[in-house]
Structures are given as C-alpha cells and as structure tokens.
Design an enzyme around this catalytic site. Structure first.
Site, PDB file in Angstrom:
ATOM      1  N   LYS A  53     -29.861 -54.698  18.055  1.00 48.37           N
ATOM      2  CA  LYS A  53     -28.814 -54.695  19.037  1.00 48.37           C
ATOM      3  C   LYS A  53     -29.203 -55.204  20.675  1.00 48.37           C
ATOM      4  CE  LYS A  53     -26.169 -51.868  15.797  1.00 48.37           C
ATOM      5  NZ  LYS A  53     -25.623 -50.578  15.393  1.00 48.37           N
ATOM      6  N   GLN A  97     -25.431 -44.677  17.375  1.00 48.13           N
ATOM      7  CA  GLN A  97     -25.976 -44.937  16.153  1.00 48.13           C
ATOM      8  C   GLN A  97     -25.741 -43.902  15.088  1.00 48.13           C
ATOM      9  OE1 GLN A  97     -26.725 -48.002  15.473  1.00 48.13           O
ATOM     10  NE2 GLN A  97     -27.189 -47.798  13.447  1.00 48.13           N
ATOM     11  N   ASP A 120     -17.855 -49.963  18.225  1.00 47.24           N
ATOM     12  CA  ASP A 120     -17.734 -49.768  16.897  1.00 47.24           C
ATOM     13  C   ASP A 120     -16.287 -49.857  16.008  1.00 47.24           C
ATOM     14  OD1 ASP A 120     -20.583 -49.805  15.762  1.00 47.24           O
ATOM     15  OD2 ASP A 120     -20.814 -47.638  16.579  1.00 47.24           O
TER      16      ASP A 120
HETATM   17  N1  GUN Z   1     -24.956 -47.008  11.237  1.00 49.01           N
HETATM   18  C1  GUN Z   1     -24.875 -48.073  10.210  1.00 49.01           C
HETATM   19  N2  GUN Z   1     -23.929 -48.843  10.589  1.00 49.01           N
HETATM   20  C2  GUN Z   1     -23.449 -48.677  11.932  1.00 49.01           C
HETATM   21  C3  GUN Z   1     -22.633 -49.072  12.548  1.00 49.01           C
HETATM   22  O1  GUN Z   1     -21.996 -50.168  12.633  1.00 49.01           O
HETATM   23  N3  GUN Z   1     -22.555 -48.726  14.090  1.00 49.01           N
HETATM   24  C4  GUN Z   1     -23.068 -47.434  14.427  1.00 49.01           C
HETATM   25  N4  GUN Z   1     -22.946 -46.923  15.548  1.00 49.01           N
HETATM   26  N5  GUN Z   1     -23.930 -46.889  13.315  1.00 49.01           N
HETATM   27  C5  GUN Z   1     -24.195 -47.418  12.410  1.00 49.01           C
END
Ligand code: GUN
Length: 296
Positions: A53, A97, A120
């Site tokens: 990311k 995350q 998110d």
């Molecule tokens: N863990 C797995 N997918 C995601 C996501 O889309 N966002 C976040 N913050 N954690 C994740």
C-alpha cells in the site's frame, strides 16, 4: 468455451490513470493526498499488504506513513495514535491493518477514526451511508469488484449474483452495493455462507459468482453453471516447497475446473488484489478532496 481472464492489473492501471488529473487539481491547491497505515505486530500477510500500500502511494506521488508498533501495544496507545492522525493535516486517509492482536478492540479503534479519513470504509457512519445509497467512502474490495465488472462491461442489473462469504470487509458490503438502485447495481443478490445448506444448488443459480470465504478452492467446476462470471476474492497461502518463498497463493475457487465453464474469471494473483490497492489510493484522493472542500 474457455473463460476470458479478467486482468486486475490492467483495470488497476486505468483506475490509477483516472486519479492523475484529480491529484494534479489538488496539487494546484497545495494539497498532496496522504495515507497513514498502522500495523500492529508482524503478521506476515499484513506486513506484505501494508508495504504494498505504501509503495503504491509512492508510485503515484501520494504521501504515506507506515506506523509500525509491537504486538503488545495497549489499546489506549492505539486509540491515541488514531486520534493524533485524525488531527494531522498531512494525513487524509487512515487505515489500521487487520487482523489486530486478540487483546485489541477493533471496533473501538474503527469508531475513533474520523469518518472522512476512513479510507477502508469500515466506520459505521460510512457503512450506513453506503447502505442507504448515499456513499461517502466505500470499502476498497467491494467497490473495486464493481469497477472490475464495469471495465469489462458486465452490468449486474437484473442478474442473479451469488456472494459466498458474509464478512464485514467483502461479502456484506458487496451485497449492499449490488442491491442499490443505481448504476452498476440493481442485481438480485444472494449471500451464502458456512451455514448455507446445499451450497452447490445456490452457486449453480449464479450468473455472477463472488467467492469470498477465505478457504482455498471452495468452489469447483461442478458448482457453477455454463457462462458464469467468477470473481475470486480469496488470497490463501498454501505450502509449496517448489517455490522460493515456500508457499503459493490460491483463491477460493478451483481455477482449473472453473476455467472451461466460466465466461469470465479472475486469476489469483492478478485479479481482485491489484484493484483493492488501486481503490485504496482512490479513497485517499477522495478523502483529500473532502478535506480541501471543507477548508474552502
Ligand atoms: N486486512 C485484510 N483486508 C484489509 C483491508 O481491506 N483493510 C484493512 N485495514 N485491513 C485488512
């Protein structure tokens, strides 16, 4: 018939391209969109995701910060980190995350994120706005799946969509988006899950099938109908001593047996994954626009 492969990298590229003029317009106002990713602990998949990311931000000229904290981080400290990011003018998007270590309360953390920085789309404010058809920030994977369908001109309107999986990250929000009375929606949506009886009878009714269960090769060729569009959201690590890393990635769909029956199918990797990251960048730009609008 052989399925056409849905190329997630190509769609992601087109999404990133569409962001460039918006990033330039923000630059004219002196704004560089900024993303903060908070990583607690060292879950290997999470480390990989967070690094990808941040790298994606760099490549597009967005600002990014990764805040790495040990597994033992107390809840109060995590909440304090999020509060300070809410106040940080360089940061327009915040993501924590998941999964978080057991002792941390994920919902309490999500509720602390300012809804306009919630890239998110997990904050109940954003979930509610999405549900009533007044989207603010939308969750990356479900929104990305709609973008994939749009790119390949697969309009879900009036079609039977079966989603296998009911997570808050994919299954539930995707169902909410696809049932809306709006463009690239208007679908007849069925959500199946681990308690569904006769899963194959349900999946065979799908004209568009989305697999988001998090279990390798749950859907095979016998469970789908001829001509189905298959979107495989699964990213599962399975041991593979022949690979340098010792594992390979497989989806929730048995790709080989579905390939002949489907009209379109997403590969793993290279299908949904790249789109998710592109949509996170898109949300970061949207969040920066929301903040610039508030200041004018
Ligand atoms: N863990 C797995 N997918 C995601 C996501 O889309 N966002 C976040 N913050 N954690 C994740």
């Amino acid at each position: 018939m052989g399925a056409q492969l849905i190329d997630g990298k190509e769609v992601a590229k087109s999404i990133r391209k569409s962001l460039k003029p918006r990033i330039a317009a923000l630059a004219d106002k002196g704004v560089v969109p900024g993303l903060a990713a908070v990583l607690v602990g060292e879950n290997p998949a999470s480390v990989t995701y967070v690094n990808s990311k941040a790298r994606a931000c760099d490549k597009l000229g967005l600002y990014s910060e990764v805040i790495r904290k040990p597994e033992t981080l107390p809840q109060t400290d995590l909440v304090e980190i999020v509060r300070s990011l809410n106040e940080n003018p360089k940061i327009h998007g915040i993501l924590v995350q998941s999964p978080l270590p057991e002792h941390l309360d994920e919902l309490a953390v999500t509720l602390t994120i300012a809804p306009d920085k919630d890239v998110d789309g997990f904050h109940p404010y954003n979930v509610g706005m999405m549900f009533i058809g007044r989207p603010n920030l939308l969750p990356a994977t479900p929104h990305g799946i709609i973008k994939l369908l749009e790119y390949y001109q697969i309009d879900p309107a009036g079609r039977q969509v079966v989603i296998v999986g009911r997570s808050n990250i994919v299954g539930k929000p995707l169902a909410a988006l696809l049932m809306q009375k709006s463009k690239m929606a208007n679908a007849t949506v069925t959500v199946a899950h681990s308690r569904s009886r006769n899963l194959a009878d349900i999946t065979r009714r799908a004209e568009i099938l989305v697999a988001a269960v998090g279990r390798p090769q749950t859907i095979d060729g016998d469970m789908v109908s001829e001509g189905v569009v298959i979107i495989d959201v699964g990213v599962n690590r399975v041991d593979d001593p022949d690979r340098e890393k010792g594992y390979r990635l497989v989806g929730d769909v048995d790709f080989e047996s579905c390939l002949e029956k489907a009209s379109y199918i997403t590969p793993v990797p290279g299908g949904v994954g790249p789109i998710t990251i592109a949509m996170l960048l898109s949300n970061t730009v949207t969040a920066a626009e929301l903040s610039a609008k508030r200041r004018t």
